[in-house]
Design a protein around this motif. Structure first.
Motif, mmCIF file in Angstrom:
data_model
loop_
_atom_site.group_PDB
_atom_site.id
_atom_site.type_symbol
_atom_site.label_atom_id
_atom_site.label_comp_id
_atom_site.label_asym_id
_atom_site.label_seq_id
_atom_site.Cartn_x
_atom_site.Cartn_y
_atom_site.Cartn_z
ATOM 1 N N ARG A 136 -4.842 10.353 -5.401
ATOM 2 C CA ARG A 136 -5.213 8.947 -5.620
ATOM 3 C C ARG A 136 -4.568 8.038 -4.579
ATOM 4 N NH1 ARG A 136 -4.241 9.985 -10.986
ATOM 5 N NH2 ARG A 136 -2.367 8.728 -10.995
ATOM 6 N N GLU A 139 -9.640 7.529 3.836
ATOM 7 C CA GLU A 139 -10.946 6.911 4.060
ATOM 8 C C GLU A 139 -10.868 5.786 5.082
ATOM 9 O OE1 GLU A 139 -12.142 5.973 0.066
ATOM 10 O OE2 GLU A 139 -12.888 8.020 -0.293
ATOM 11 N N ALA A 140 -9.685 5.174 5.196
ATOM 12 C CA ALA A 140 -9.480 4.108 6.188
ATOM 13 C C ALA A 140 -9.189 4.668 7.579
ATOM 14 C CB ALA A 140 -8.350 3.187 5.743
ATOM 15 N N GLN A 168 -5.534 12.030 5.882
ATOM 16 C CA GLN A 168 -6.692 12.918 5.906
ATOM 17 C C GLN A 168 -6.256 14.377 5.833
ATOM 18 O OE1 GLN A 168 -8.441 11.470 9.544
ATOM 19 N NE2 GLN A 168 -9.787 10.041 8.466
ATOM 20 N N ARG A 221 -6.211 9.189 -0.762
ATOM 21 C CA ARG A 221 -7.634 9.017 -0.463
ATOM 22 C C ARG A 221 -7.972 7.677 0.189
ATOM 23 N NH1 ARG A 221 -12.036 11.912 -2.228
ATOM 24 N NH2 ARG A 221 -10.853 12.731 -3.977
ATOM 25 N N PRO A 222 -7.491 6.533 -0.311
ATOM 26 C CA PRO A 222 -7.843 5.270 0.360
ATOM 27 C C PRO A 222 -7.340 5.211 1.810
ATOM 28 C CG PRO A 222 -6.894 4.832 -1.806
ATOM 29 C CD PRO A 222 -6.721 6.293 -1.539
ATOM 30 N N LEU A 223 -6.142 5.747 2.040
ATOM 31 C CA LEU A 223 -5.625 5.781 3.413
ATOM 32 C C LEU A 223 -6.476 6.694 4.282
ATOM 33 C CD1 LEU A 223 -1.782 6.033 2.712
ATOM 34 C CD2 LEU A 223 -3.026 4.044 3.547
ATOM 35 N N ALA A 271 0.855 -1.190 0.000
ATOM 36 C CA ALA A 271 0.000 0.000 0.000
ATOM 37 C C ALA A 271 0.888 1.236 0.000
ATOM 38 C CB ALA A 271 -0.895 -0.023 1.230
ATOM 39 N N ASN A 318 -6.616 7.092 8.378
ATOM 40 C CA ASN A 318 -5.256 7.557 8.612
ATOM 41 C C ASN A 318 -5.260 9.087 8.697
ATOM 42 O OD1 ASN A 318 -2.600 8.688 7.678
ATOM 43 N ND2 ASN A 318 -2.029 6.531 7.782
ATOM 44 N N TRP A 363 -12.163 16.909 5.782
ATOM 45 C CA TRP A 363 -10.960 16.087 5.956
ATOM 46 C C TRP A 363 -10.112 16.588 7.121
ATOM 47 C CZ3 TRP A 363 -10.896 11.425 4.380
ATOM 48 C CH2 TRP A 363 -11.545 11.052 3.201
#
Length: 150
Positions: free
Chosen positions: A42, A49-50, A56, A45-47, A22, A52, A79
């Motif tokens: 890109r 949303e999880a 954020q 964002r996944p981090l 990751a 982090n 955020w």
């Protein structure tokens, strides 16, 4: 061309035992330093949303400044709030700045002071200077030059 792409992908998967790591904060910062803000978003964002907090805050910065995405103070506020609620000093300072300037929010010196104070307690120099400015100006806190220079 397609075969070489698949061959490269197969090599990477074999070399890493099939695991793809990751992205890390360092990867995101590297993309930002290269000016590739869309890639940074890109990756972050996944981090974010999880949950982090560091990611954020990074996503908040991208939205606040309109880097790699259309500027959106409302999304930046969301955020930054998520990150600040976890004690992220960068986000706390950013929220203080947004409330002190009325950037995307109603100007509110009390909220600005609250966020700056939380960040200042963690040693953030920008937040400490901002609190000094509030005391110097007497903006929602009593004007106090002694406090301003601390």
């Amino acid at each position: 061309m397609l075969r070489s792409t698949f061959a490269s992908l197969a090599f990477v998967l074999l070399a890493t035992g099939g695991a793809v790591s990751a992205p890390t904060a360092a990867d995101i910062l590297a993309a930002m330093k290269q000016g590739n803000y869309a890639l940074a978003l890109r990756l972050a964002r996944p981090l974010a949303e999880a949950g982090n907090a560091e990611a954020q805050a990074m996503v908040g910065n991208l939205y606040e400044l309109g880097l790699g995405v259309a500027q959106d103070h409302s999304k930046a506020l969301g955020w930054f709030t998520r990150a600040a609620d976890q004690g992220n000093v960068t986000a706390e300072t950013a929220l203080g700045r947004m409330y002190s300037k009325g950037a995307g929010v109603q100007m509110d010196s009390v909220k600005a002071y609250r966020w700056f104070a939380l960040a200042a307690k963690q040693g953030d120099v920008d937040a400490q200077c901002a609190i000094g400015d509030l005391y110097s100006e007497g903006n929602r806190v009593p004007q106090d030059y002694g406090e301003a220079v601390k």
